[in-house]
Design a protein around this motif. Structure first.
Motif, PDB file in Angstrom:
ATOM      1  N   UNK A 463       0.831  -1.205   0.000  1.00 15.79           N
ATOM      2  CA  UNK A 463       0.000   0.000   0.000  1.00 15.79           C
ATOM      3  C   UNK A 463       0.868   1.259   0.000  1.00 15.79           C
ATOM      4  N   UNK A 464       1.985   1.196   0.734  1.00 10.47           N
ATOM      5  CA  UNK A 464       2.910   2.335   0.718  1.00 10.47           C
ATOM      6  C   UNK A 464       3.464   2.537  -0.694  1.00 10.47           C
ATOM      7  N   UNK A 471       1.473   9.426  -5.695  1.00 10.74           N
ATOM      8  CA  UNK A 471       2.065  10.742  -5.477  1.00 10.74           C
ATOM      9  C   UNK A 471       2.892  11.165  -6.685  1.00 10.74           C
ATOM     10  N   UNK A 472       3.684  10.236  -7.183  1.00  3.81           N
ATOM     11  CA  UNK A 472       4.473  10.544  -8.370  1.00  3.81           C
ATOM     12  C   UNK A 472       3.562  10.828  -9.560  1.00  3.81           C
ATOM     13  N   UNK A 473       2.483  10.095  -9.631  1.00  2.00           N
ATOM     14  CA  UNK A 473       1.551  10.219 -10.744  1.00  2.00           C
ATOM     15  C   UNK A 473       0.812  11.552 -10.732  1.00  2.00           C
ATOM     16  N   UNK A 474       0.736  12.177  -9.547  1.00  2.00           N
ATOM     17  CA  UNK A 474      -0.004  13.434  -9.430  1.00  2.00           C
ATOM     18  C   UNK A 474       0.716  14.594 -10.090  1.00  2.00           C
ATOM     19  N   UNK A 475       1.993  14.411 -10.398  1.00  2.00           N
ATOM     20  CA  UNK A 475       2.742  15.479 -11.053  1.00  2.00           C
ATOM     21  C   UNK A 475       2.840  16.698 -10.169  1.00  2.00           C
ATOM     22  N   UNK A 476       2.395  17.858 -10.679  1.00  4.53           N
ATOM     23  CA  UNK A 476       2.467  19.100  -9.915  1.00  4.53           C
ATOM     24  C   UNK A 476       1.273  19.267  -8.975  1.00  4.53           C
ATOM     25  N   UNK A 477       0.238  18.443  -9.150  1.00  7.88           N
ATOM     26  CA  UNK A 477      -1.022  18.635  -8.410  1.00  7.88           C
ATOM     27  C   UNK A 477      -0.987  17.907  -7.069  1.00  7.88           C
ATOM     28  N   UNK A 486      -0.105  11.289   4.801  1.00  6.34           N
ATOM     29  CA  UNK A 486      -0.313  10.939   6.213  1.00  6.34           C
ATOM     30  C   UNK A 486      -0.703   9.480   6.377  1.00  6.34           C
ATOM     31  N   UNK A 487      -1.613   8.994   5.527  1.00  2.81           N
ATOM     32  CA  UNK A 487      -2.008   7.582   5.603  1.00  2.81           C
ATOM     33  C   UNK A 487      -0.840   6.682   5.254  1.00  2.81           C
ATOM     34  N   UNK A 488      -0.006   7.125   4.295  1.00  2.00           N
ATOM     35  CA  UNK A 488       1.177   6.351   3.953  1.00  2.00           C
ATOM     36  C   UNK A 488       2.148   6.264   5.116  1.00  2.00           C
ATOM     37  N   UNK A 489       2.319   7.351   5.848  1.00  4.98           N
ATOM     38  CA  UNK A 489       3.212   7.338   7.009  1.00  4.98           C
ATOM     39  C   UNK A 489       2.715   6.376   8.083  1.00  4.98           C
ATOM     40  N   UNK A 490       1.387   6.254   8.237  1.00  4.36           N
ATOM     41  CA  UNK A 490       0.847   5.284   9.196  1.00  4.36           C
ATOM     42  C   UNK A 490       1.161   3.857   8.753  1.00  4.36           C
TER      43      UNK A 490
END
Length: 979
Positions: A463-464, A471-477, A486-490
């Protein structure tokens, strides 16, 4: 072929066709010839005679003539001589058929005399669509007539279907000197636009790419393929519903099996189109059809491959297909289909068992691992772990060889072939496909794959990974990605390396969103705990954050630490971002040649091995360097390279739009720069990307300043004030920001807001340090010089501007030099120092022309024209008004109040009052009434006078005001202002 397609990408061709007396449009089937003819005849005046024969009409004598003359009024035929009239009526099946040569001549004369009679009453347009199917007798009549139409005002439009790459053969049916116009294929961008227009909604980008490849620019093929895909995906569609390139992707999944007839082609060829394309192919014997099928399935079809696949005599099998024009065998034995869609249609038309057999034979015949794996996948369209493993190995090979798109497709096939009882393997393959999709810029499919893992997997580690891909896929957005991090850090608790990766993304998000303190904190956390790759990336981000914060030494230290970890500038892909960052820091420090060399070398090293993000970031940085270096034409080309892959994928990207706008400010047009900068601003706002929003707004301000007029300056102030506010909110203090402060001050001076301009310059000066580059100091000196001149202190202003010019002469920044020379020339001209003005403006024009800075060259020419106009007018007296002062004088002279003037010019009442004081001083009056009198005797360049009223009050002698054609106001002494 159904209703005609929209006229996408055809405006220039239409404009050219409208200029000619005779036009022959030619091209392959479906390319849009008939649509163009319809557009050219839609509003044609006078009489339009038209025929559009079909293939089955060609054996019928005079069928074309019957159609052409269907709209000829009866009185035209009745006015003919008896012999020609009898012959024509016979040809039109209203009398006996012509029997001898005399009758054939009479028929020709009848046709020509009829056309002459029609032309005597008004324009005549002859239109022949699909002239290749015109029956021979009618073609002979036309050939006779068109040679004798000169001077009659009769136009001829014809369209001929011509196989790809061949020349038309029916020019004899057109007048001499007919303009031959090949109808070119549409570009990929135009095909994407056509699909959106035709369907009223968007298709998944993967489907759009498949349609673009198969249609090869043919609008009819594109529409048919698009409609079939639209129906297959169950997408909603209505006029005006265009949802963009990504619309409807939820109903399309590459994870589920593809349409059986799609195979390696990405989209199905609909049965109706297949039947049309293959109506003759279906009559071929079975061996020939199977040979065509194997060739259509092979990646690089050739006689050698076909023999290796078990075909005993493929050349003989393909001979009949070659006679039909379907495919041809080259001298080197390669099999080439006449059109990509024919190849896909042959594949789609074959039974499934034959397709599987063809792939199985090819899998045995080829040795290249990637191609062999693909054939195995299509030969075994079912879950099979061995096949899935083979596909994944081939996907990894493709990615290492710099083909991420192929790697993605193979990994996607591996997902489909993975047995359902192996969920962990399926998740890992989905993640690999997503990563390859990111590399290839296939945003939708990558997001779908990672999203599936995030939804289905019970593994925190996977999941991480999925979140990192998203996140990478979001580009500049990244503005809305806080929860994802935050969910990834959990999920990553207890895994320091995963936590570090997420902290780095938090730093990137903070950088883009203008939260520099947060970005600094997260970057330091990532740099302390991550693996080598993450530490390098975090240090690079930290360098960018500290550069923005105006800490160049700290930025250099972070960058050097990152380079040491990655193995230096020769460290391969891990060092690419660092080299790019080093180049940007060099650029911001005025070391432009160094930055140019680094980025040019980096782009050559990146080649085809990097993902879309790396290539785009490098091209955007290179555009910035080329603009500052004065390589204006090259900057336009580089910016175009930024935009091209994104435009074809239908993905708006703020960095690419910013690069295009920036290049247009120096090498394009002011209007184009404003349009592109506005798009970049909107794209950055949609992404929540404050970093590129700053840059886009700054370019918008620069574009608005290009005209040098008050309205443009007002728009520039609006954009640049936002830059100032955003920079303050971010606590930014890097050199580009101080440049933009200088632009803001310059725009405020144009509006007459000299007090506010002074405040802006002082604010920027407070941030100047020993490390501040010379270009920033020169920009601030330019703004100060213009402000001094705006306050009426022209001598002091010119001195500041000369200091800026001398500073810039020592720097490799020709665009900045030209801007400053133009500013100095304008101040000198207004002060009546015309010789000095001419010298600096000539230098500005020569430099701007040499480097290709078209908008600045235009400004320099305008200023030189004003110098020439002043010399011819023999001006005397004091300094002339600035553009804003002239506008204020005209409005006040016309009776407007100070508040009304402020509202009209988008400036403050205080600014109006200050400008009026300067106007009074320059003109030599002491009241609004006296100014009205001065305006009353104004002599316009056109000879018209402006009358604004009368007053008996006697005023001291003032200057007569003259408004030039350029809108400038000048004065000469006159004894009185009374009428």
């Amino acid at each position: 072929m159904g209703s005609p397609p929209p006229l996408t990408g055809r405006r220039e061709l239409l404009d050219l066709a409208r200029t000619a007396q005779g036009v022959l449009l030619h091209g392959p089937e479906g390319i849009g010839r008939s649509t163009l003819l319809a557009a050219l005849t839609a509003d044609a005046p006078g009489t339009v005679l038209r025929c559009a024969p079909a293939e089955e009409d060609s054996p019928l004598p005079y069928a074309g003539l019957v159609d052409l003359f269907a709209r000829v009024p009866g009185h035209c035929l009745e006015s003919l001589a008896p012999g020609p009239r009898t012959a024509l009526e016979a040809a039109l099946l209203r009398g006996a058929t012509p029997a001898d040569d005399r009758d054939r001549l009479a028929l020709r004369v009848a046709v020509l005399d009829t056309l002459r009679a029609l032309a005597s009453t008004g324009p005549v347009l002859l239109v022949v669509d699909d002239v290749q199917w015109l029956d021979e007798p009618t073609a002979d009549l036309l050939a006779f007539a068109v040679r004798r139409l000169d001077g009659l005002g009769i136009r001829v439009l014809a369209a001929e279907r011509v196989p790809e790459g061949e020349q038309p053969t029916h020019l004899r049916c057109c007048p001499p000197d007919t303009l031959e116009l090949p109808v070119p294929p549409l570009t990929n961008e135009e095909v994407a636009h056509l699909l959106r227009t035709d369907l009223g909604t968007g298709l998944p980008s993967a489907t759009v790419r498949a349609v673009q490849e198969l249609a090869a620019g043919n609008p009819w093929y594109a529409r048919e393929l698009g409609r079939a895909a639209h129906k297959a995906h169950g997408l909603p569609g209505s006029a005006g519903a265009g949802a963009g390139a990504g619309a409807g992707t939820g109903s399309h999944s590459y994870i589920t099996p593809a349409t059986p007839t799609t195979g390696p082609y990405g989209t199905d060829v609909p049965p109706r189109l297949r039947a049309h394309l293959l109506r003759r192919v279906r009559l071929l014997p079975d061996p020939a059809r199977f040979a065509l099928l194997v060739a259509s399935a092979a990646a690089r079809p050739g006689l050698t491959v076909l023999r290796a696949a078990g075909l005993s005599d493929p050349a003989d099998d393909l001979a009949a297909a070659e006679r039909l024009g379907v495919a041809a065998v080259d001298a080197d034995g390669a099999v080439r289909f006449r059109h990509p869609l024919l190849r896909a249609a042959v594949y789609a038309d074959a039974p499934g068992s034959d397709r599987r057999r063809a792939h199985a034979l090819l899998a045995e015949a080829v040795t290249e691992p990637v191609e062999r794996a693909r054939h195995l996948a299509h030969a075994r369209p079912y879950e099979d772990e061995a096949t899935a493993r083979t596909l994944m190995a081939a996907a990894d090979t493709a990615r290492r060889e710099g083909a991420p798109d192929t790697g993605f497709e193979l990994a996607a096939l591996a997902v489909r072939r993975t047995p359902g009882d192996r969920p962990a393997d399926r998740a890992d393959r989905l993640l690999a496909a997503a990563e390859y999709g990111c590399d290839a810029g296939r945003i939708e499919e990558a997001g779908e794959a990672a999203g599936a893992v995030l939804t289905e997997s019970d593994s925190a580690h996977r999941r991480v990974r999925a979140r990192l891909i998203l996140l990478r896929n979001a580009g500049q957005a990244l503005e809305g990605a806080g929860d994802l991090i935050e969910e990834g850090l959990q999920d990553a608790l207890g895994d320091p390396e995963s936590e570090a990766r997420l902290h780095h993304w938090a730093a990137v998000r903070g950088l883009l969103c203008g939260e520099l303190e947060e970005a600094d904190r997260h970057a330091r956390q990532a740099a302390e705990a991550g693996d080598t790759e993450t530490r390098v990336a975090a240090l690079a981000t930290l360098a960018r954050v500290r550069s923005l914060a105006g800490e160049p030494l700290a930025a250099d230290a972070a960058l050097e630490a990152a380079l040491a970890l990655s193995g230096g500038t020769e460290g391969g892909p891990e060092s690419w971002r660092l080299i790019r960052m080093r180049a940007i820091l060099a650029l911001d420090s005025d070391r432009v040649p160094e930055a140019h060399e680094q980025l040019t070398r980096l782009l050559a090293a990146v080649g085809e091995l990097a993902g879309v993000e790396d290539v785009l970031a490098t091209l955007v940085a290179l555009t910035r360097v080329q603009v500052r270096a004065g390589h204006c034409r090259e900057a336009l080309l580089t910016a175009d390279r930024c935009a091209r892959p994104l435009a074809e994928a239908g993905v708006p990207a703020a960095p690419a739009l910013y690069a295009a706008a920036l290049a247009a400010t120096v090498g394009g047009t002011a209007e184009g720069a404003r349009h592109l900068a506005g798009q970049a601003v909107r794209a950055s706002e949609a992404d929540g990307d404050r970093l590129f929003l700053l840059r886009a707004l700054a370019v918008l301000g620069q574009a608005e300043l290009l005209g040098g007029d008050p309205r443009g300056a007002a728009a520039a102030v609006e954009a640049l004030q936002r830059v100032r506010e955003l920079g303050a909110a971010m606590s930014a203090a890097d050199p580009p920001l101080l440049h933009w402060y200088a632009d803001l001050a310059e725009a405020l001076v144009v509006l007459g807001e000299t007090d506010e301009a002074g405040a802006v310059v002082r604010e920027a000066r407070a941030r100047v340090s020993a490390a501040t580059p010379g270009s920033v100091l020169a920009a601030l000196e330019r703004a100060e010089g213009l402000r001094e001149a705006g306050l009426g202190r022209a001598k002091e202003g010119a001195a500041r501007l000369r200091a800026a010019v001398e500073r810039l002469r020592r720097l490799p920044l020709p665009v900045e030099l030209v801007r400053t020379l133009i500013a100095l020339g304008a101040v000198e001209r207004r002060s009546r120092r015309r010789s000095s003005a001419r010298g600096v403006l000539v230098e500005a024009l020569e430099t701007a022309t040499r480097i290709g800075a078209a908008p600045l060259a235009c400004r320099a020419r305008e200023e030189l024209a004003r110098v020439d106009t002043g010399e011819r007018a023999g001006e005397t007296g004091g300094p002339e008004l600035t553009p804003t002062e002239a506008r204020i004088a005209a409005l006040v002279g016309g009776g407007a109040t100070n508040r009304e003037v402020a509202a009209e010019l988008f400036i403050s009442v205080k600014t109006v009052e200050g400008a009026l004081s300067r106007v009074y001083r320059k003109i030599g009056v002491r009241s609004r009434t006296a100014l009205a009198h001065a305006m009353a005797v104004t002599v316009l360049a056109t000879g018209a006078a402006v009358n604004v009223g009368d007053d008996d009050q006697v005023q001291p002698p003032v200057q007569a005001m003259t408004i030039s054609q350029q809108g400038r106001v000048r004065f000469s002494r006159t004894p009185d202002t009374r009428r």
